[in-house]
Design an enzyme around this catalytic site. Structure first.
Site, mmCIF file in Angstrom:
data_model
loop_
_atom_site.group_PDB
_atom_site.id
_atom_site.type_symbol
_atom_site.label_atom_id
_atom_site.label_comp_id
_atom_site.label_asym_id
_atom_site.label_seq_id
_atom_site.Cartn_x
_atom_site.Cartn_y
_atom_site.Cartn_z
ATOM 1 N N GLY A 20 0.806 -1.231 0.000
ATOM 2 C CA GLY A 20 0.000 0.000 0.000
ATOM 3 C C GLY A 20 0.830 1.269 0.000
ATOM 4 O O GLY A 20 0.551 2.199 0.760
ATOM 5 N N SER A 22 1.477 3.487 -2.563
ATOM 6 C CA SER A 22 1.285 4.539 -3.569
ATOM 7 C C SER A 22 0.036 5.374 -3.322
ATOM 8 O O SER A 22 -1.061 5.033 -3.765
ATOM 9 C CB SER A 22 1.199 3.907 -4.965
ATOM 10 O OG SER A 22 2.462 3.801 -5.543
ATOM 11 N N ASN A 25 -3.032 5.982 -5.857
ATOM 12 C CA ASN A 25 -3.230 4.779 -6.666
ATOM 13 C C ASN A 25 -4.241 3.930 -5.885
ATOM 14 O O ASN A 25 -3.899 3.302 -4.879
ATOM 15 C CB ASN A 25 -1.861 4.095 -6.842
ATOM 16 C CG ASN A 25 -1.941 2.705 -7.460
ATOM 17 O OD1 ASN A 25 -2.997 2.086 -7.509
ATOM 18 N ND2 ASN A 25 -0.794 2.212 -7.910
ATOM 19 N N LEU A 26 -5.490 3.939 -6.347
ATOM 20 C CA LEU A 26 -6.576 3.359 -5.546
ATOM 21 C C LEU A 26 -6.415 1.854 -5.357
ATOM 22 O O LEU A 26 -6.732 1.312 -4.290
ATOM 23 C CB LEU A 26 -7.930 3.672 -6.182
ATOM 24 C CG LEU A 26 -8.225 5.177 -6.424
ATOM 25 C CD1 LEU A 26 -9.632 5.359 -6.981
ATOM 26 C CD2 LEU A 26 -8.045 6.011 -5.163
ATOM 27 N N SER A 28 -3.578 0.132 -5.214
ATOM 28 C CA SER A 28 -2.510 -0.094 -4.221
ATOM 29 C C SER A 28 -3.060 0.118 -2.817
ATOM 30 O O SER A 28 -2.808 -0.679 -1.907
ATOM 31 C CB SER A 28 -1.337 0.855 -4.512
ATOM 32 O OG SER A 28 -0.598 1.149 -3.359
ATOM 33 N N ASN A 100 7.212 3.097 -16.516
ATOM 34 C CA ASN A 100 7.779 4.165 -15.682
ATOM 35 C C ASN A 100 9.303 4.133 -15.643
ATOM 36 O O ASN A 100 9.926 4.866 -14.874
ATOM 37 C CB ASN A 100 7.251 4.066 -14.250
ATOM 38 C CG ASN A 100 5.748 4.084 -14.175
ATOM 39 O OD1 ASN A 100 5.134 3.112 -13.750
ATOM 40 N ND2 ASN A 100 5.136 5.161 -14.615
ATOM 41 N N GLU A 162 7.863 10.551 -14.428
ATOM 42 C CA GLU A 162 7.375 9.171 -14.303
ATOM 43 C C GLU A 162 7.475 8.423 -15.623
ATOM 44 O O GLU A 162 6.863 7.375 -15.821
ATOM 45 C CB GLU A 162 5.947 9.165 -13.758
ATOM 46 C CG GLU A 162 5.822 9.872 -12.407
ATOM 47 C CD GLU A 162 5.946 8.958 -11.177
ATOM 48 O OE1 GLU A 162 5.581 7.782 -11.272
ATOM 49 O OE2 GLU A 162 6.417 9.440 -10.124
ATOM 50 N N ARG A 194 2.260 13.503 -10.269
ATOM 51 C CA ARG A 194 3.601 12.927 -10.286
ATOM 52 C C ARG A 194 4.482 13.430 -11.429
ATOM 53 O O ARG A 194 5.700 13.375 -11.354
ATOM 54 C CB ARG A 194 3.490 11.401 -10.380
ATOM 55 C CG ARG A 194 2.776 10.742 -9.209
ATOM 56 C CD ARG A 194 3.277 9.311 -9.150
ATOM 57 N NE ARG A 194 2.327 8.385 -8.599
ATOM 58 C CZ ARG A 194 2.562 7.067 -8.550
ATOM 59 N NH1 ARG A 194 3.673 6.566 -9.038
ATOM 60 N NH2 ARG A 194 1.674 6.251 -8.027
ATOM 61 N N HIS A 230 -1.316 8.306 -13.314
ATOM 62 C CA HIS A 230 -0.522 8.465 -14.534
ATOM 63 C C HIS A 230 -1.518 8.666 -15.679
ATOM 64 O O HIS A 230 -2.612 8.092 -15.659
ATOM 65 C CB HIS A 230 0.307 7.208 -14.845
ATOM 66 C CG HIS A 230 1.452 6.972 -13.912
ATOM 67 N ND1 HIS A 230 1.775 5.727 -13.423
ATOM 68 C CD2 HIS A 230 2.367 7.815 -13.390
ATOM 69 C CE1 HIS A 230 2.839 5.818 -12.638
ATOM 70 N NE2 HIS A 230 3.213 7.070 -12.597
ATOM 71 N N ASP A 232 -1.490 7.269 -18.461
ATOM 72 C CA ASP A 232 -1.807 6.018 -19.174
ATOM 73 C C ASP A 232 -2.934 5.231 -18.512
ATOM 74 O O ASP A 232 -3.298 4.150 -18.968
ATOM 75 C CB ASP A 232 -0.559 5.156 -19.408
ATOM 76 C CG ASP A 232 0.043 4.552 -18.135
ATOM 77 O OD1 ASP A 232 -0.537 4.733 -17.044
ATOM 78 O OD2 ASP A 232 1.096 3.894 -18.240
ATOM 79 N N CYS A 347 1.105 -0.581 -18.172
ATOM 80 C CA CYS A 347 2.131 -0.245 -17.167
ATOM 81 C C CYS A 347 3.303 -1.203 -17.255
ATOM 82 O O CYS A 347 4.432 -0.852 -16.937
ATOM 83 C CB CYS A 347 1.575 -0.372 -15.755
ATOM 84 S SG CYS A 347 0.199 0.698 -15.398
HETATM 85 O O1 SUG Z 1 3.639 3.667 -9.291
HETATM 86 N N1 SUG Z 1 2.153 0.767 -8.013
HETATM 87 C C1 SUG Z 1 2.655 1.515 -9.138
HETATM 88 C C2 SUG Z 1 1.816 1.259 -10.359
HETATM 89 C C3 SUG Z 1 2.451 1.839 -11.583
HETATM 90 C C4 SUG Z 1 1.572 1.765 -12.766
HETATM 91 N N2 SUG Z 1 2.212 2.287 -13.900
HETATM 92 C C5 SUG Z 1 1.636 2.981 -14.873
HETATM 93 N N3 SUG Z 1 0.436 3.515 -14.744
HETATM 94 N N4 SUG Z 1 2.302 3.194 -15.958
HETATM 95 C C6 SUG Z 1 2.706 2.995 -8.828
HETATM 96 O O2 SUG Z 1 1.802 3.501 -8.152
HETATM 97 C C7 SUG Z 1 2.250 -0.080 -5.735
HETATM 98 C C8 SUG Z 1 3.261 -0.491 -4.712
HETATM 99 C C9 SUG Z 1 2.677 -0.892 -3.379
HETATM 100 O O3 SUG Z 1 1.667 -0.337 -2.985
HETATM 101 O O4 SUG Z 1 3.273 -1.760 -2.732
HETATM 102 C C10 SUG Z 1 2.876 0.682 -6.873
HETATM 103 O O5 SUG Z 1 3.970 1.149 -6.771
#
Ligand code: SUG
Length: 416
Positions: A20, A22, A25-26, A28, A100, A162, A194, A230, A232, A347
């Site tokens: 968790g 990030s 990032n929902l 994560s 990334n 990124e 980001r 992001h 993408d 990704c």
């Molecule tokens: O950077 N997740 C990555 C996901 C990256 C996705 N990439 C693109 N959209 N191109 C991030 O948020 C989760 C790690 C954790 O929670 O343990 C994480 O890093």
């Protein structure tokens, strides 16, 4: 010299876990604390690569970075009293999301005709900020030929970058001069933006791009607030086609007009919010897709199963396929282990347009090598990791051994 698009997927590392880490990032956040399955995750990624190879497409890969990252732990004076999230950061397998890893400008776009790659500093998230120094080492090995490639260090850490996740390239063909679209966010919302505009502009200058063939586009702050950490997550481009959510950009009409002026052949497929809301788009990862040109010339969209199984997204896709649009096929893939951390098919790959003969062949995939990697993963990757196990010395030893077995198997021991 034949320039083709090669997708370099990140092999999911043996320490894959759900800590968790990030913010914004929902996926994560919502899967924090769950048990992760590194072996299954890596095999899902390899199955996706095999699927794309079976379509007749060139496929490469990048290797997992050394974890747990003792250099990172040393640099923060880790002694067990540090925040658990920092310990978890040192174990993160986040380099699997190679979109990334870097921003890539192929030779036809650059002043010196070489393909330029700039490693992304990923400074916004501590667990990702430790990636780029190891990533750039790997890129310099894979793209070592100075006649064809220039690999740049990351831009200064005051400008968050990124990589290709916020960069799109359009053009009539991969091997023709392209229009490069850099999408940045502005800070001030609930979640971090980001990608900084000045990072994108620095990358464009470093790559020697023609300013007339670059667009700098602001991401819609509403999209970031809804979880599009992001670009993408809400848009993807390939050759003349841009596939985008209606709410991806701060000024959608201005953006589309600028694209059409620079590339009159552009076809823009806009998914209206009335059909697929931002929330549905982010939950299903419809846009975190690989939009690929097949050898037949037809375009195909490789989407996560989550998008295929989402009723409103499916309705929209069925309508799209029945129409006469430029995207003729939809191919769902199972990358659920990566998806649960916010990483879909797009990704997991870094796109490079280059002549495969100019790349270190050790980073290019074929059937035999895919089978070899799969057997190493099956033998060495932990089956399951719970975040409470991070820090365990036995698990650390297993993770290190697993990566070494992969480096041995691929004869890439320079990266050890
Ligand atoms: O950077 N997740 C990555 C996901 C990256 C996705 N990439 C693109 N959209 N191109 C991030 O948020 C989760 C790690 C954790 O929670 O343990 C994480 O890093």
């Amino acid at each position: 010299m034949s320039l083709v698009e090669i997708n370099f997927d990140g092999i999911v590392g043996p320490s894959h876990n759900y800590a968790g880490l990030s913010l914004g990032n929902l996926a994560s956040a919502s899967n924090a604390g769950e048990t992760a399955y590194p072996r299954a995750a890596a095999l899902q990624g390899l199955a996706k690569m095999r699927g794309n190879m079976a379509l007749g497409l060139a496929q490469g890969f990048l290797l997992p970075l050394p974890r747990p990252n003792t250099a990172f732990l040393d640099a923060i004076g880790a002694d067990g009293s540090e925040d658990r999230r920092l310990l978890s950061a040192a174990w993160s397998a986040s380099s699997m999301w190679t979109a990334n890893a870097a921003t890539v400008s192929p030779g036809p776009d650059t002043a010196d005709g070489r393909c330029h790659l700039t490693a992304a500093n990923l400074v916004t998230m501590p667990h990702r900020s430790q990636e780029w120094t190891d990533t750039v080492r790997q890129l310099r090995l894979a793209f070592a030929d100075p006649a064809h490639f220039a690999v740049h260090d990351a831009v200064p850490a005051c400008f968050g970058d990124e990589g290709a996740a916020n960069h799109m390239r359009m053009g009539v063909r991969h091997d023709a001069p392209g229009l490069e679209l850099f999408v940045y966010g502005k800070t001030g919302g609930a979640f971090p933006a980001r990608q900084h505009e000045q990072a994108s502009r620095a990358v464009a200058r470093l790559h020697g791009l023609d300013p007339a063939r670059c667009l700098f586009i602001e991401q819609n702050p509403e999209a970031i607030a809804a979880g599009a950490f992001h670009n993408d997550v809400v848009a993807v481009a390939n050759e003349r086609v841009l596939f985008t959510h209606e709410q991806a950009f701060a000024d959608p009409d201005g953006t589309y007009a600028a694209i059409r002026t620079a590339l009159p052949e552009a076809e823009i497929v806009v998914v209206p919010a009335a059909s697929v809301s931002l929330a549905d788009a982010i939950k299903s990862y419809l846009f975190n897709a690989q939009l690929l040109t097949l050898p037949s010339g037809e375009m195909s969209l490789v989407i996560p199963l989550e998008a295929w199984e989402h009723p409103r997204v499916r309705l929209w896709l069925d309508g799209m396929l029945a129409s006469n649009g430029p995207i003729r096929r939809v191919l769902p893939v199972d990358v659920r282990q990566s998806m649960a951390n916010g990483g879909g098919p797009a990704c997991l790959r870094l796109r490079v347009v280059a002549d495969p003969a100019t790349i270190d062949p050790r980073f290019l995939l074929d059937e035999a090598k895919a089978a070899r990697i799969e057997s190493i993963v099956a033998a060495f990757w932990p089956e399951a990791i719970h975040p409470a196990e991070l820090g365990d010395p036995d698990l650390a030893a297993r993770v290190v051994t697993a990566r070494m077995a992969l480096l041995d198997g691929l004869e890439l021991n320079e990266l050890s």
